[in-house]
Design a protein around this motif. Structure first.
Motif, mmCIF file in Angstrom:
data_model
loop_
_atom_site.group_PDB
_atom_site.id
_atom_site.type_symbol
_atom_site.label_atom_id
_atom_site.label_comp_id
_atom_site.label_asym_id
_atom_site.label_seq_id
_atom_site.Cartn_x
_atom_site.Cartn_y
_atom_site.Cartn_z
ATOM 1 N N MET A 75 0.829 -1.211 0.000
ATOM 2 C CA MET A 75 0.000 0.000 0.000
ATOM 3 C C MET A 75 0.863 1.262 0.000
ATOM 4 S SD MET A 75 -3.047 -1.019 2.653
ATOM 5 C CE MET A 75 -3.700 0.662 2.583
ATOM 6 N N ALA A 76 1.965 1.236 0.772
ATOM 7 C CA ALA A 76 2.853 2.410 0.840
ATOM 8 C C ALA A 76 3.502 2.684 -0.513
ATOM 9 C CB ALA A 76 3.920 2.188 1.909
ATOM 10 N N SER A 79 1.151 4.520 -2.798
ATOM 11 C CA SER A 79 0.572 5.764 -2.283
ATOM 12 C C SER A 79 0.859 6.945 -3.205
ATOM 13 C CB SER A 79 1.127 6.069 -0.885
ATOM 14 O OG SER A 79 0.751 5.084 0.037
ATOM 15 N N HIS A 81 -0.549 10.072 -2.088
ATOM 16 C CA HIS A 81 -0.894 11.199 -1.224
ATOM 17 C C HIS A 81 -0.323 10.929 0.165
ATOM 18 C CE1 HIS A 81 -3.401 13.961 1.183
ATOM 19 N NE2 HIS A 81 -3.515 14.655 0.069
ATOM 20 N N VAL A 83 -1.574 11.375 3.154
ATOM 21 C CA VAL A 83 -2.516 10.711 4.065
ATOM 22 C C VAL A 83 -2.583 9.219 3.773
ATOM 23 C CG1 VAL A 83 -4.925 10.572 4.811
ATOM 24 C CG2 VAL A 83 -3.872 12.811 4.402
ATOM 25 N N THR A 84 -2.593 8.858 2.479
ATOM 26 C CA THR A 84 -2.612 7.440 2.090
ATOM 27 C C THR A 84 -1.360 6.730 2.582
ATOM 28 O OG1 THR A 84 -3.739 8.128 0.067
ATOM 29 C CG2 THR A 84 -2.962 5.867 0.160
ATOM 30 N N LEU A 85 -0.228 7.402 2.475
ATOM 31 C CA LEU A 85 1.027 6.829 2.944
ATOM 32 C C LEU A 85 0.989 6.596 4.449
ATOM 33 C CD1 LEU A 85 3.970 5.972 2.456
ATOM 34 C CD2 LEU A 85 4.631 8.376 2.713
ATOM 35 N N ILE A 87 -1.659 6.015 6.307
ATOM 36 C CA ILE A 87 -2.531 4.859 6.567
ATOM 37 C C ILE A 87 -1.777 3.560 6.297
ATOM 38 C CG2 ILE A 87 -4.608 3.637 5.785
ATOM 39 C CD1 ILE A 87 -5.829 6.416 5.191
ATOM 40 N N ALA A 88 -1.020 3.527 5.194
ATOM 41 C CA ALA A 88 -0.233 2.337 4.866
ATOM 42 C C ALA A 88 0.799 2.061 5.950
ATOM 43 C CB ALA A 88 0.452 2.529 3.518
ATOM 44 N N ARG A 89 1.360 3.121 6.502
ATOM 45 C CA ARG A 89 2.367 2.953 7.559
ATOM 46 C C ARG A 89 1.737 2.419 8.845
ATOM 47 N NH1 ARG A 89 7.615 2.830 7.263
ATOM 48 N NH2 ARG A 89 8.075 4.434 8.802
ATOM 49 N N HIS A 148 9.430 4.981 -4.398
ATOM 50 C CA HIS A 148 8.494 3.852 -4.287
ATOM 51 C C HIS A 148 9.232 2.529 -4.063
ATOM 52 C CE1 HIS A 148 5.141 6.393 -5.671
ATOM 53 N NE2 HIS A 148 6.021 6.927 -6.512
#
Length: 476
Positions: A75-76, A79, A81, A83-85, A87-89, A148
């Motif tokens: 997921m990271a 990412s 954005h 915020v998405t990163l 959440i993945a973390r 990435h």
């Protein structure tokens, strides 16, 4: 060792890549949350996984942790954005909670008391040696490929670790089937999350006297008191309070809380200083962290032998002194002193961490039996990770507050915000700034990071004072 390799890489490779990540995704004010999110769920689950491994065995819990870590890594890597990163973390941290403590506990299970100090030193050494590649790979990916790949590289390593555990690890230990405290991790996660928001946003995004801050402080206190009450009453607590009656465990864990704050302060913000203030490349920033990863395994290997001759207390004191030397170097850091000066500070911090962490683990494991070894080992890693999570928030709040103060003092706070610091972390965007604005942003970042390093010096002094409280008569 492969699973610990994942944890080692994660500790340094993301730190090196973060200035480039935030330069692309934006949101410098959320910089510390990329670390805090990972460390929060890591700290919240490390004790739960430690207890689950005592109940259901090491193997299934270990494999579940690696799987969660790989999901978060995927997921990271995808990412787009900030915020998405973050959440993945969070998800990555859930899995990471199983990696270090259970790997270390497995070693405690399969080696005798006499062998343990030497083997734990080797294990810490492998962790540190693998971490050496982290900053260099982080710099390489950022400068040559893309940030990435920092997360994509976890996938093959994690798959190899899963296959290795599945095929080669044979576990015959008898497991006890009884209830496991799940409410405890939830309450501690809610409590520490509230505290971190207060520390990061207080005085910057939110007024200290605002209803939001007051409500979060109340939530933190209520969550912590609820956690303490549950742990006291639970039949199978996540963190048995009886462990804290042992002075070796008590002071080792308190010291780990403080050194965790020191560790995150160095690994999170040194790349930002090297790239944003010294205006060096990500590869050079990676080099300044690599020295910490070199000092750690060397010191850990030496610690395994020192513990057998002079005891864990004296070995820990040597580690505490090394931490103070490293923090003094960082407190004197300036753009003119260059990356080599910064690397010297990292080296001493690494030596201090290697000497102290190995000493703590051996002393803790030698003071408990098999049934509590998992949770006892995890308790020390919990405190260090919790310290890192809190440290990321505290130091991030200090940095953001100083940058905001600088912008307001120079009268450009309406046109530029804390997030404008992103512009310093990328050479192209930096060149587009006018000289006055560039100077203000650089001054804000420099003075903010200087305050962070002064805070690290205070923390290292506190850690040495706590180490001196370790019982003199306790030796392996």
């Amino acid at each position: 060792m492969l699973a610990m390799f994942l944890a080692a890489i994660e500790a340094t490779i993301v730190s090196t890549a973060m200035p480039s990540i935030v330069a692309e995704l934006g949101g410098f004010s959320l910089y510390s949350w990329v670390f805090s999110a990972y460390l929060l769920t890591n700290a919240s689950t490390v004790l739960l996984f430690g207890r689950l491994s005592d109940v259901f065995g090491r193997k299934p819990i270990f494999m579940a942790g690696i799987s969660l870590f790989l999901i978060g890594s995927t997921m990271a890597a995808l990412s787009g954005h900030m915020v998405t990163l973050i959440i993945a973390r969070f998800i990555q941290g859930l899995g990471a909670g199983a990696l270090m403590p259970i790997a270390t506990t497995i070693v405690g299970d399969i080696y005798t008391k006499e062998e343990r100090a030497k083997i734990q030193g080797y294990l810490s050494s492998v962790w540190g040696i693998s971490a050496v590649t982290g900053p260099l790979l982080g710099g390489f990916f950022v400068d040559i490929l893309s940030w990435h790949y920092v997360f994509w590289m976890n996938i093959p390593l994690g798959i190899f670790a899963l296959l290795g555990i599945l095929v080669f690890f044979k576990e015959d230990a008898e497991k006890e089937r009884h209830s496991v405290d799940v409410k405890g991790p939830l309450l501690i996660m809610i409590s520490i999350s509230a505290l971190m928001v207060v520390l990061v946003e207080g005085g910057v995004g939110l007024s200290w006297t605002s209803n939001e801050i007051i409500g979060l402080i109340i939530l933190f206190i209520a969550g912590f008191l609820g956690f303490w009450y549950l742990e006291k009453k639970a039949k199978s607590p996540m963190l048995p309070l009886s462990l804290w009656k042992n002075p070796s465990i008590r002071y080792a864990n308190l010291t780990s809380l403080v050194t965790g704050m020191v560790l995150i302060g160095v690994s999170s913000y040194l790349p930002a200083f090297v790239q944003g203030v010294m205006e060096k490349s990500a590869t050079v920033a990676g080099f300044t962290l690599t020295t910490m990863s070199i000092g750690w395994p060397i010191a850990a290997t030496i610690a395994g032998r020192l513990i057998l001759t002079i005891g864990f207390r004296v070995t820990s004191i040597c580690g505490g002194i090394s931490l103070i030397i490293g923090a003094v170097i960082f407190s004197l850091l300036s753009p003119e002193k260059g990356p080599l000066f910064a690397a010297a500070g990292s080296l001493f911090i690494g030596i201090g961490m290697g000497l102290s962490t190995t000493s703590f683990i051996v002393s803790i494991q030698n003071s408990v039996d098999w049934k509590t070894r998992g949770i006892a080992t995890a308790s020390n890693m919990f405190m260090r990770t919790l310290g890192s999570a809190i440290g990321a928030a505290v130091l991030g709040g200090i940095l953001n507050s100083r940058i905001q103060t600088t912008l307001e003092r120079e009268g450009i706070d309406r046109e530029f915000t804390i997030d404008s610091t992103n512009l310093l972390l990328n050479e192209d965007s930096r060149s587009e700034l006018s000289e006055p604005v560039l100077q203000v942003l650089r001054d804000g970042l420099t003075s903010g990071l200087h305050l962070v390093y002064l805070s690290l010096l205070v923390l290292t002094i506190v850690s040495l004072l706590l180490i001196l409280c370790l019982p003199k008569e306790t030796k392996t």
